[in-house]
Design an enzyme around this catalytic site. Sequence first.
Site, PDB file in Angstrom:
ATOM      1  N   CYS A  85       0.844  -1.199   0.000  1.00 25.70           N
ATOM      2  CA  CYS A  85       0.000   0.000   0.000  1.00 25.70           C
ATOM      3  C   CYS A  85       0.882   1.252   0.000  1.00 25.70           C
ATOM      4  O   CYS A  85       1.549   1.522  -0.987  1.00 25.70           O
ATOM      5  CB  CYS A  85      -0.978  -0.045   1.164  1.00 25.70           C
ATOM      6  SG  CYS A  85      -2.384   1.091   0.958  1.00 25.70           S
ATOM      7  N   HIS A 202      -3.403  -5.576   0.896  1.00 30.89           N
ATOM      8  CA  HIS A 202      -2.775  -5.827   2.193  1.00 30.89           C
ATOM      9  C   HIS A 202      -2.760  -7.312   2.547  1.00 30.89           C
ATOM     10  O   HIS A 202      -3.702  -7.817   3.161  1.00 30.89           O
ATOM     11  CB  HIS A 202      -3.549  -5.089   3.293  1.00 30.89           C
ATOM     12  CG  HIS A 202      -3.350  -3.615   3.322  1.00 30.89           C
ATOM     13  ND1 HIS A 202      -2.368  -3.008   4.078  1.00 30.89           N
ATOM     14  CD2 HIS A 202      -4.013  -2.619   2.689  1.00 30.89           C
ATOM     15  CE1 HIS A 202      -2.442  -1.697   3.916  1.00 30.89           C
ATOM     16  NE2 HIS A 202      -3.420  -1.427   3.076  1.00 30.89           N
ATOM     17  N   GLU A 204      -1.032  -8.666   4.895  1.00 32.58           N
ATOM     18  CA  GLU A 204      -0.951  -8.792   6.358  1.00 32.58           C
ATOM     19  C   GLU A 204      -2.319  -8.724   7.017  1.00 32.58           C
ATOM     20  O   GLU A 204      -2.493  -9.160   8.153  1.00 32.58           O
ATOM     21  CB  GLU A 204      -0.009  -7.720   6.935  1.00 32.58           C
ATOM     22  CG  GLU A 204      -0.586  -6.331   7.109  1.00 32.58           C
ATOM     23  CD  GLU A 204      -0.665  -5.520   5.823  1.00 32.58           C
ATOM     24  OE1 GLU A 204      -0.998  -4.328   5.893  1.00 32.58           O
ATOM     25  OE2 GLU A 204      -0.392  -6.076   4.732  1.00 32.58           O
TER      26      GLU A 204
END
Length: 225
Positions: A85, A202, A204
Amino acid sequence: MTVAVIQFGGSNCDRDAVRALEYLDIEAERIWHEDGLPEDTTGIMLPGGFSYGDYLRAGAMAARSPIMNEVRETAAEGIPVLGVCNGAQVGSESGLTDGAFTTNKSARFQCEHVFLRVENADTPWTEEFEAGDVIEVPIAHGEGRFEITDERYETLDSEDRVLFRYCDAEGNVTDEANPNGSTGNVAGILGDRSSVAVLMPHPERATLPDVGGTDGEDVLTGFRA
């Protein structure tokens, strides 16, 4: 052996990144950009957020931090580097990867789940997949539209440096499945080495079972390569 998760002023996904990596038994540490990389750095993650308030351009100011010179030198040695990002914007602005990320076609911030098709499975970030596999991960950005000239895009594509493309649940790459208007539906690309990658979604945030899907796990395990 530590993955350095670099913090800039305005980073806000660094804790998420460390938590996800540690869940995968990958040692990680938040590193303030002024402190430089630890000697035992075995990987580098540029996390999401709004470094320096996205002034000038998203990622432009963080890209000029002295630590990014270290990141480029370390990347050239083959140490894995992943920008996510805002980290993708920093990576692009600092020359780790080609192209640029700019305002979404919708001209608004978008936070939603998207589907990604694996384009190149011969990288540390995608070695657990096969080309054509589809994964689901979230996005959260206002300047995630990947832009590049037609000529440079053709080179990027011909060199198999497109890592992920936005697609629908069946893996079809269509305009309707492109959330931000990115050139070629590109969601993630590689640098000169396959160990260097940036992506707007993302992974994560798709790692911990208690808070959502886990399709991002096999992306982050690239730090074990």
